[in-house]
Design a protein around this motif. Sequence first.
Motif, PDB file in Angstrom:
ATOM      1  N   GLY A  35       0.859  -1.302  -0.118  1.00 32.38           N
ATOM      2  CA  GLY A  35       0.052   0.184   0.090  1.00 32.38           C
ATOM      3  C   GLY A  35       0.855   1.143   0.115  1.00 32.38           C
ATOM      4  N   GLY A  36       2.036   1.326   0.750  1.00 34.96           N
ATOM      5  CA  GLY A  36       2.927   2.383   0.952  1.00 34.96           C
ATOM      6  C   GLY A  36       3.604   2.486  -0.547  1.00 34.96           C
ATOM      7  N   ALA A  37       3.846   1.582  -1.168  1.00 35.52           N
ATOM      8  CA  ALA A  37       4.458   1.662  -2.431  1.00 35.52           C
ATOM      9  C   ALA A  37       3.665   2.247  -3.593  1.00 35.52           C
ATOM     10  CB  ALA A  37       5.005   0.297  -3.058  1.00 35.52           C
ATOM     11  N   ALA A  38       2.416   1.731  -3.404  1.00 39.00           N
ATOM     12  CA  ALA A  38       1.216   2.190  -4.364  1.00 39.00           C
ATOM     13  C   ALA A  38       0.901   3.700  -4.420  1.00 39.00           C
ATOM     14  CB  ALA A  38      -0.041   1.547  -4.323  1.00 39.00           C
TER      15      ALA A  38
ATOM     16  N   SER B 237      -0.437  11.522   6.951  1.00 43.41           N
ATOM     17  CA  SER B 237      -0.222  12.773   7.742  1.00 43.41           C
ATOM     18  C   SER B 237       1.137  13.479   7.325  1.00 43.41           C
ATOM     19  CB  SER B 237       0.433  12.120   9.234  1.00 43.41           C
ATOM     20  OG  SER B 237       1.411  11.347   8.859  1.00 43.41           O
ATOM     21  N   VAL B 238       1.349  14.711   7.484  1.00 40.54           N
ATOM     22  CA  VAL B 238       2.496  15.213   7.120  1.00 40.54           C
ATOM     23  C   VAL B 238       3.977  14.383   7.148  1.00 40.54           C
ATOM     24  CG1 VAL B 238       4.122  17.278   7.430  1.00 40.54           C
ATOM     25  CG2 VAL B 238       1.458  17.544   7.264  1.00 40.54           C
ATOM     26  N   MET B 239       4.077  13.810   8.585  1.00 37.10           N
ATOM     27  CA  MET B 239       5.255  13.060   8.616  1.00 37.10           C
ATOM     28  C   MET B 239       5.226  11.760   7.712  1.00 37.10           C
ATOM     29  SD  MET B 239       6.878  14.351  10.607  1.00 37.10           S
ATOM     30  CE  MET B 239       8.265  12.954  10.826  1.00 37.10           C
ATOM     31  N   THR B 240       3.886  11.360   7.199  1.00 34.87           N
ATOM     32  CA  THR B 240       4.211  10.233   6.261  1.00 34.87           C
ATOM     33  C   THR B 240       4.468  10.545   4.805  1.00 34.87           C
ATOM     34  OG1 THR B 240       2.599   8.853   7.516  1.00 34.87           O
ATOM     35  CG2 THR B 240       2.667   8.527   4.981  1.00 34.87           C
ATOM     36  N   VAL B 241       4.135  12.025   4.571  1.00 40.65           N
ATOM     37  CA  VAL B 241       4.336  12.538   3.107  1.00 40.65           C
ATOM     38  C   VAL B 241       6.047  12.565   3.381  1.00 40.65           C
ATOM     39  CG1 VAL B 241       4.047  14.604   2.095  1.00 40.65           C
ATOM     40  CG2 VAL B 241       2.003  13.658   2.842  1.00 40.65           C
ATOM     41  N   HIS B 242       6.352  13.439   4.240  1.00 38.59           N
ATOM     42  CA  HIS B 242       7.985  13.494   4.383  1.00 38.59           C
ATOM     43  C   HIS B 242       8.645  11.962   4.055  1.00 38.59           C
ATOM     44  CE1 HIS B 242       8.596  17.826   5.210  1.00 38.59           C
ATOM     45  NE2 HIS B 242       7.527  17.526   6.024  1.00 38.59           N
ATOM     46  N   ARG B 243       8.293  11.196   4.832  1.00 33.14           N
ATOM     47  CA  ARG B 243       8.921   9.795   4.397  1.00 33.14           C
ATOM     48  C   ARG B 243       8.944   9.343   3.222  1.00 33.14           C
ATOM     49  NH1 ARG B 243       6.741   9.028   9.831  1.00 33.14           N
ATOM     50  NH2 ARG B 243       5.022   8.027   8.914  1.00 33.14           N
ATOM     51  N   ASP B 244       7.507   9.604   2.635  1.00 32.66           N
ATOM     52  CA  ASP B 244       7.239   9.125   1.294  1.00 32.66           C
ATOM     53  C   ASP B 244       8.277  10.052   0.181  1.00 32.66           C
ATOM     54  OD1 ASP B 244       5.395   7.204   2.080  1.00 32.66           O
ATOM     55  OD2 ASP B 244       3.852   8.443   1.128  1.00 32.66           O
ATOM     56  N   LEU B 245       8.286  11.028   0.592  1.00 26.29           N
ATOM     57  CA  LEU B 245       9.171  12.161  -0.467  1.00 26.29           C
ATOM     58  C   LEU B 245      10.717  11.695  -0.323  1.00 26.29           C
ATOM     59  CD1 LEU B 245       7.334  15.622  -0.109  1.00 26.29           C
ATOM     60  CD2 LEU B 245       7.035  13.816  -2.034  1.00 26.29           C
ATOM     61  N   ASP B 246      11.138  11.343   0.952  1.00 26.27           N
ATOM     62  CA  ASP B 246      12.407  11.074   1.117  1.00 26.27           C
ATOM     63  C   ASP B 246      12.906   9.831   0.179  1.00 26.27           C
ATOM     64  OD1 ASP B 246      13.011  12.975   3.137  1.00 26.27           O
ATOM     65  OD2 ASP B 246      12.399  11.595   4.707  1.00 26.27           O
ATOM     66  N   GLU B 247      11.972   8.775   0.173  1.00 28.10           N
ATOM     67  CA  GLU B 247      12.173   7.554  -0.610  1.00 28.10           C
ATOM     68  C   GLU B 247      11.925   7.793  -2.021  1.00 28.10           C
ATOM     69  OE1 GLU B 247      12.502   3.712  -1.939  1.00 28.10           O
ATOM     70  OE2 GLU B 247      13.184   4.779   0.091  1.00 28.10           O
TER      71      GLU B 247
ATOM     72  N   ALA C 267       1.662   6.862  -6.863  1.00 24.12           N
ATOM     73  CA  ALA C 267       0.658   7.854  -7.083  1.00 24.12           C
ATOM     74  C   ALA C 267       1.189   9.120  -6.685  1.00 24.12           C
ATOM     75  CB  ALA C 267      -0.635   7.525  -6.281  1.00 24.12           C
ATOM     76  N   MET C 268       1.842   9.243  -5.588  1.00 26.31           N
ATOM     77  CA  MET C 268       2.346  10.723  -5.377  1.00 26.31           C
ATOM     78  C   MET C 268       3.315  11.122  -5.951  1.00 26.31           C
ATOM     79  SD  MET C 268       3.841  11.421  -1.309  1.00 26.31           S
ATOM     80  CE  MET C 268       2.423  10.892  -0.628  1.00 26.31           C
ATOM     81  N   ALA C 269       4.265  10.388  -6.625  1.00 35.03           N
ATOM     82  CA  ALA C 269       5.280  10.681  -7.778  1.00 35.03           C
ATOM     83  C   ALA C 269       4.429  11.253  -9.129  1.00 35.03           C
ATOM     84  CB  ALA C 269       6.138   9.566  -8.151  1.00 35.03           C
ATOM     85  N   GLU C 270       3.591  10.373  -9.501  1.00 30.15           N
ATOM     86  CA  GLU C 270       2.812  10.859 -10.600  1.00 30.15           C
ATOM     87  C   GLU C 270       2.113  12.058 -10.380  1.00 30.15           C
ATOM     88  OE1 GLU C 270       0.219   7.537 -11.330  1.00 30.15           O
ATOM     89  OE2 GLU C 270       1.737   5.947 -11.945  1.00 30.15           O
ATOM     90  N   HIS C 271       1.519  12.419  -9.321  1.00 31.78           N
ATOM     91  CA  HIS C 271       0.938  13.671  -8.922  1.00 31.78           C
ATOM     92  C   HIS C 271       1.851  14.864  -9.151  1.00 31.78           C
ATOM     93  CE1 HIS C 271      -2.125  16.494  -6.755  1.00 31.78           C
ATOM     94  NE2 HIS C 271      -0.736  16.740  -6.297  1.00 31.78           N
ATOM     95  N   VAL C 272       3.216  14.683  -8.337  1.00 30.93           N
ATOM     96  CA  VAL C 272       3.954  15.670  -8.422  1.00 30.93           C
ATOM     97  C   VAL C 272       4.446  16.065  -9.819  1.00 30.93           C
ATOM     98  CG1 VAL C 272       6.356  16.561  -7.749  1.00 30.93           C
ATOM     99  CG2 VAL C 272       4.903  15.574  -6.204  1.00 30.93           C
ATOM    100  N   MET C 273       4.877  14.840 -10.837  1.00 32.28           N
ATOM    101  CA  MET C 273       5.186  14.958 -11.952  1.00 32.28           C
ATOM    102  C   MET C 273       4.124  15.681 -12.922  1.00 32.28           C
ATOM    103  SD  MET C 273       7.178  11.445 -12.564  1.00 32.28           S
ATOM    104  CE  MET C 273       8.440  10.739 -11.570  1.00 32.28           C
TER     105      MET C 273
END
Length: 261
Positions: A9-12, A39-49, A16-22
Amino acid sequence: MNSRQHTAGGAARRQAMAEHVMRQGSASVTDLAEAFGVSVMTVHRDLDELERQGMVRKFRGGATAQASNVFESNIVYRRTAHQEEKEAIARHVARLIEPGSSIMLDDSTTALAVARHLGEVTPLTVVTNFLEAIKLLAAAPGIRLMALGGEYHPTHDSFLGVACVDAIEAMSTDMVVVSTSAVSDRYAFHQEQEIVLVKRAMLRSASRRVLAIDHSKLARVALHKVAPLDDFDTIVVDSRAPAEAVQRLRDKHRNVEIAEL
């Protein structure tokens, strides 16, 4: 939810987040948290990856898919950027190619646009390190395709490294078409040294050197110099380039051609 489902679920979500930013070009952390219900913290972790994977670049408060002077955009984003301009440039460059000649293409999306027109000027021998171009041309009639090996880089969808440079240096083609991330009045630039080494080898291995750039690359610099503009026989830029930027190029380099949209 077990750990495997959570990971999937995190990978998906990150995809989706990468596609949104692109798609948007850039997005704030708060907007992403709201859009994906995390959460904002989850977004930060996702963006780090995603940054680790080379998909996006983080900045204070958000992320962007756009290039900087030290960061090259991911291939997924570059495929969608300035498509109309790249198509005009590709049509123009295709008219510069002689049937029966050999041509080398770099791993730029501008060169990929050129590849789509090569069927109009066959027979040709085409050499490239760009996997998407290889797939495109593999079954094209009238084209003898030579693929450059090396280490595969998914961020660029191309083969790079020492093996790629060695393969290039063993060849001599009639023409090379390259694009770069930034062009000043005197130099072409790129952010990543492995890309720079491959482009330099390509320029050394061709009799005629064409620099194909859309107008967004003009009056910019990046971390590494690829080559002086004097090393190119022809510079092709789209007709949306500001007149003053084109004039500055022509003041330094006589053979600047305009691709009409």
